[in-house]
Design a protein around this motif. Structure first.
Motif, PDB file in Angstrom:
ATOM      1  N   ARG A   1       1.120  -1.106   0.206  1.00 40.52           N
ATOM      2  CA  ARG A   1      -0.154  -0.037   0.028  1.00 40.52           C
ATOM      3  C   ARG A   1       0.904   1.278   0.182  1.00 40.52           C
ATOM      4  O   ARG A   1       0.505   2.434  -0.352  1.00 40.52           O
ATOM      5  N   TRP A   2       1.901   1.233   0.453  1.00 44.67           N
ATOM      6  CA  TRP A   2       2.876   2.255   0.485  1.00 44.67           C
ATOM      7  C   TRP A   2       3.147   2.703  -0.836  1.00 44.67           C
ATOM      8  O   TRP A   2       3.397   4.103  -0.892  1.00 44.67           O
ATOM      9  N   TYR A   3       3.194   1.851  -1.726  1.00 45.04           N
ATOM     10  CA  TYR A   3       3.482   2.550  -3.253  1.00 45.04           C
ATOM     11  C   TYR A   3       2.373   3.809  -3.695  1.00 45.04           C
ATOM     12  O   TYR A   3       2.781   4.476  -4.474  1.00 45.04           O
ATOM     13  N   ALA A   4       1.306   3.552  -3.522  1.00 44.95           N
ATOM     14  CA  ALA A   4       0.290   4.384  -3.844  1.00 44.95           C
ATOM     15  C   ALA A   4       0.642   5.700  -3.127  1.00 44.95           C
ATOM     16  O   ALA A   4       0.516   6.948  -3.764  1.00 44.95           O
ATOM     17  N   TRP A   5       0.929   5.679  -1.948  1.00 47.01           N
ATOM     18  CA  TRP A   5       1.253   7.012  -1.318  1.00 47.01           C
ATOM     19  C   TRP A   5       2.544   7.626  -1.991  1.00 47.01           C
ATOM     20  O   TRP A   5       2.612   8.885  -1.984  1.00 47.01           O
ATOM     21  N   TYR A   6       3.677   6.773  -2.288  1.00 48.96           N
ATOM     22  CA  TYR A   6       4.643   7.342  -2.804  1.00 48.96           C
ATOM     23  C   TYR A   6       4.493   8.035  -4.125  1.00 48.96           C
ATOM     24  O   TYR A   6       5.189   8.718  -4.241  1.00 48.96           O
TER      25      TYR A   6
END
Length: 139
Positions: free
Chosen positions: A28-33
């Protein structure tokens, strides 16, 4: 013998489900990235195009360096990446680079300080990150 095979199959399926959940939750971190990347590029472009030189360039570069370093450290600390991460990341960087280079070059030559050029240009440059973040969040 068949009893052991079915227990092994059930255990293997349970483990696969657990791993799938770990990957889904862990990426999920990649969406925020992507959203942060897109937003930072918009800010950098706006400061470079709308704030007089050398202050605008210094502010834009300072923010950009801080964001890139922060995102790089953030990425390095992530345990999991989804299959195809490198391809999606390469597409993000390529699309962003082409848009950023085009908007920046034309803007500095033809539209220095023109809000009507830099604001839509900043939104355009942010789109690869914002769209990528949206698509990643939907996975």
């Amino acid at each position: 013998m068949a009893e052991y095979a079915s227990k092994d199959a059930v255990a293997a399926l349970a483990r696969a489900q657990e791993l799938r959940s770990t990957v889904r939750d862990g990426t999920r971190w990649y969406a925020w990235y992507q959203v942060i990347y897109g937003s930072a590029t918009a800010f950098t472009l706006l400061s470079t195009g709308l704030i007089s030189r050398p202050s605008g360039v210094a502010i834009g570069c300072g923010v950009w360096i801080a964001v890139v370093v922060g995102l790089s450290v953030y990425v390095a600390r992530q345990r999991v990446t989804r299959w195809g991460f490198q391809r999606r990341q390469a597409c993000l960087i390529t699309a962003w680079g082409l848009l950023y280079g085009g908007v920046l070059t034309v803007g500095l030559i033809r539209f220095p300080g023109v809000v009507a050029w830099w604001v839509p240009g900043a939104l355009l440059v942010a789109l690869p990150g914002l769209i990528g973040g949206y698509l990643e969040a939907r996975r």
